[in-house]
Design a protein around this motif. Structure first.
Motif, short mmCIF file in Angstrom:
data_model
loop_
_atom_site.label_atom_id
_atom_site.label_comp_id
_atom_site.label_asym_id
_atom_site.label_seq_id
_atom_site.Cartn_x
_atom_site.Cartn_y
_atom_site.Cartn_z
N ALA A 221 40.31 1.03 4.02
CA ALA A 221 41.16 -0.13 3.72
C ALA A 221 41.88 0.01 2.38
N GLY A 222 41.24 0.62 1.40
CA GLY A 222 41.85 0.72 0.09
C GLY A 222 42.76 1.92 -0.10
N LEU A 223 42.93 2.72 0.95
CA LEU A 223 43.72 3.95 0.86
C LEU A 223 45.21 3.65 0.94
N ASP A 224 46.01 4.42 0.22
CA ASP A 224 47.46 4.38 0.43
C ASP A 224 47.73 5.01 1.80
N LYS A 225 48.21 4.20 2.73
CA LYS A 225 48.41 4.68 4.09
C LYS A 225 49.56 3.93 4.73
N ALA A 226 50.14 4.55 5.76
CA ALA A 226 51.22 3.89 6.51
C ALA A 226 51.23 4.41 7.94
N TYR A 227 51.76 3.59 8.82
CA TYR A 227 51.90 3.94 10.24
C TYR A 227 53.33 3.69 10.66
N LEU A 228 54.00 4.75 11.07
CA LEU A 228 55.38 4.67 11.55
C LEU A 228 55.40 5.03 13.02
N GLU A 229 55.82 4.07 13.87
CA GLU A 229 55.96 4.34 15.30
C GLU A 229 57.44 4.46 15.62
N LEU A 230 57.81 5.65 16.05
CA LEU A 230 59.21 5.93 16.37
C LEU A 230 59.63 5.20 17.64
N ASN A 231 60.84 4.69 17.64
CA ASN A 231 61.39 3.96 18.78
C ASN A 231 62.19 4.90 19.67
N GLY A 232 61.96 4.81 20.98
CA GLY A 232 62.70 5.66 21.93
C GLY A 232 62.38 7.12 21.76
N ALA A 233 61.13 7.43 21.43
CA ALA A 233 60.73 8.79 21.12
C ALA A 233 59.61 9.25 22.04
N THR A 234 59.38 10.57 22.08
CA THR A 234 58.33 11.15 22.90
C THR A 234 57.40 12.00 22.03
N HIS A 235 56.41 12.58 22.67
CA HIS A 235 55.48 13.45 21.96
C HIS A 235 56.19 14.61 21.28
N PHE A 236 57.30 15.03 21.87
CA PHE A 236 57.98 16.23 21.37
C PHE A 236 59.16 15.93 20.44
N THR A 237 59.35 14.67 20.09
CA THR A 237 60.43 14.33 19.16
C THR A 237 60.33 15.10 17.85
N PRO A 238 59.13 15.35 17.28
CA PRO A 238 59.07 16.11 16.03
C PRO A 238 59.49 17.57 16.14
N ASN A 239 59.77 18.04 17.36
CA ASN A 239 60.16 19.44 17.53
C ASN A 239 61.64 19.70 17.28
N THR A 240 62.41 18.65 17.08
CA THR A 240 63.82 18.83 16.75
C THR A 240 64.15 17.99 15.52
N SER A 241 65.19 18.38 14.83
CA SER A 241 65.59 17.69 13.60
C SER A 241 65.72 16.19 13.84
#
Length: 288
Positions: A221-241
Motif C-alpha cells: 500500500a505504501g509503495l509508489d505504484k501505478a496501473y495503466l490499462e490501455l484502451n482498445g489494445a491487445t496482449h501484443f500492443t507492446p510489440n509495436t511502437s
C-alpha cells in the motif's frame, strides 16, 4: 567600463550554463538529463540525445541470451541510468526493440535482451534481466556510461512477469515496468521497487482481471505504484511502437531512476481515461 564588461560577462556565463544540456541538474538534482519535458517531448518518437547501438553475442553473455545495447552518444552529461528489457514467450529481442532507441534518446542506456530460450518462464526471465544488468554495468563496452546505482527492468508478457520477479529479487532496482505481464504468481507484496503495471483491455492471453490488476493490487500500500490499462489494445500492443506506453514508461523511469520530478506532471494528478487509456490508478503524490 571594465566593471560593466565584467558584469556582462557574468550574465552571459550564467545564461550559457542555464542553456547547456542537462543544465538544470547542477542546481538540485545531479541525475536530471535533457531539457525540461513537455507534452510533445514525452510523446516524441525521439528525444534530444543521438543514439548508437552495440550488439552482445550470446557467446559473450552469461546467464542470458545476448542482446542489443542502445545508448546516448554524448558523454557531456556524465553517466546515465539504465534499463534492461525482456521479450515475451516465444519472442526475441526484435519484438520489443522499438523501446531501445526511443528510451535511449531520452537519456537512458537500454539493454534489449534475448533470453536463453524463447520458452523461458517468468522466474528465469527475471534472473536473466538481472544477469543482463550485471553484464551491462561490469563487462559491456559502454559500462563507463552507466550509473550502476540507478537501474530498472521492463518486459513484455512472460518478460513482464519476469520484471516482477527481478524486482522481488533485487530491491535496489529503482523502477519496474511490466507490459501486459503474465505470471502464475498473482501476489507481489514483497516488492519495494516503484512499479508501473501496464495492461490491455482486450488482452485474452494475460487478461487484466487475472494478471495486471491483481499484480497491481497486491503491491504494498505504501509503495509508489501505478496501473495503466490501455484502451482498445491487445496482449501484443507492446510489440509495436506505442505513444501511450512510451510516454508513461518514460515518465516513470525518469521520475524514479533519475529522481527527476519534472516528469511527475505526467503521472500526477492521475491521467484520465480517454482514447488510449481505459483506466489509470496510482499513488499520488509520488516519492512521499
Amino acid at each position: 567600463m571594465k566593471r560593466y564588461l565584467a558584469a556582462a560577462s557574468a550574465v552571459a556565463a550564467g545564461l550559457a550554463l542555464l542553456l547547456a544540456p542537462g543544465a538544470g541538474a547542477a542546481a538540485g538534482n545531479p541525475y536530471e538529463r535533457g531539457p525540461a519535458p513537455t507534452q510533445a517531448s514525452v510523446e516524441a518518437l525521439r528525444g534530444p540525445y543521438a543514439v548508437a547501438e552495440t550488439s552482445v553475442s550470446s557467446l559473450a553473455a552469461t546467464g542470458f541470451g545476448g542482446g542489443t545495447i542502445y545508448y546516448p552518444t554524448s558523454t557531456a552529461d556524465g553517466t546515465f541510468g539504465a534499463v534492461a528489457v525482456s521479450p515475451g514467450f516465444t519472442a526475441t529481442q526484435s519484438s520489443v526493440a522499438w523501446l531501445g532507441p526511443r528510451l535511449a534518446s531520452q537519456g537512458f542506456v537500454v539493454f534489449v535482451i534475448d533470453t536463453l530460450t524463447t520458452l523461458d518462464q517468468p522466474d528465469s526471465r527475471g534472473r536473466q534481466l538481472l544477469a543482463a544488468l550485471d553484464h551491462l554495468t561490469q563487462k559491456s563496452p559502454v559500462r563507463g556510461r552507466v550509473d550502476a546505482s540507478r537501474l530498472a527492468v521492463m518486459g513484455h508478457s512472460m518478460g513482464g512477469g519476469g520484471t516482477l520477479e527481478a524486482a522481488k529479487s533485487r530491491p535496489s532496482l529503482k523502477a519496474a515496468v511490466p507490459l501486459t505481464g503474465w505470471n502464475t504468481d498473482k501476489t507481489w507484496p514483497e516488492i519495494s521497487t516503484p512499479t508501473l503495471v501496464i495492461g490491455a483491455d482486450g488482452d485474452t492471453i494475460a487478461p487484466v482481471a487475472t494478471h495486471s490488476e491483481p499484480f497491481y493490487e497486491s503491491l504494498p500500500a505504501g509503495l509508489d505504484k501505478a496501473y495503466l490499462e490501455l484502451n482498445g489494445a491487445t496482449h501484443f500492443t507492446p510489440n509495436t511502437s506505442n505513444t501511450t506506453i512510451a510516454k508513461y514508461s518514460l515518465s516513470w523511469l525518469k521520475r524514479f531512476v533519475d529522481d527527476d520530478v519534472r516528469y511527475e506532471q505526467f503521472l500526477c494528478p492521475l491521467p484520465r481515461p480517454g482514447l488510449t487509456i481505459d483506466e489509470y490508478r496510482g499513488s499520488c503524490p509520488l516519492g512521499s
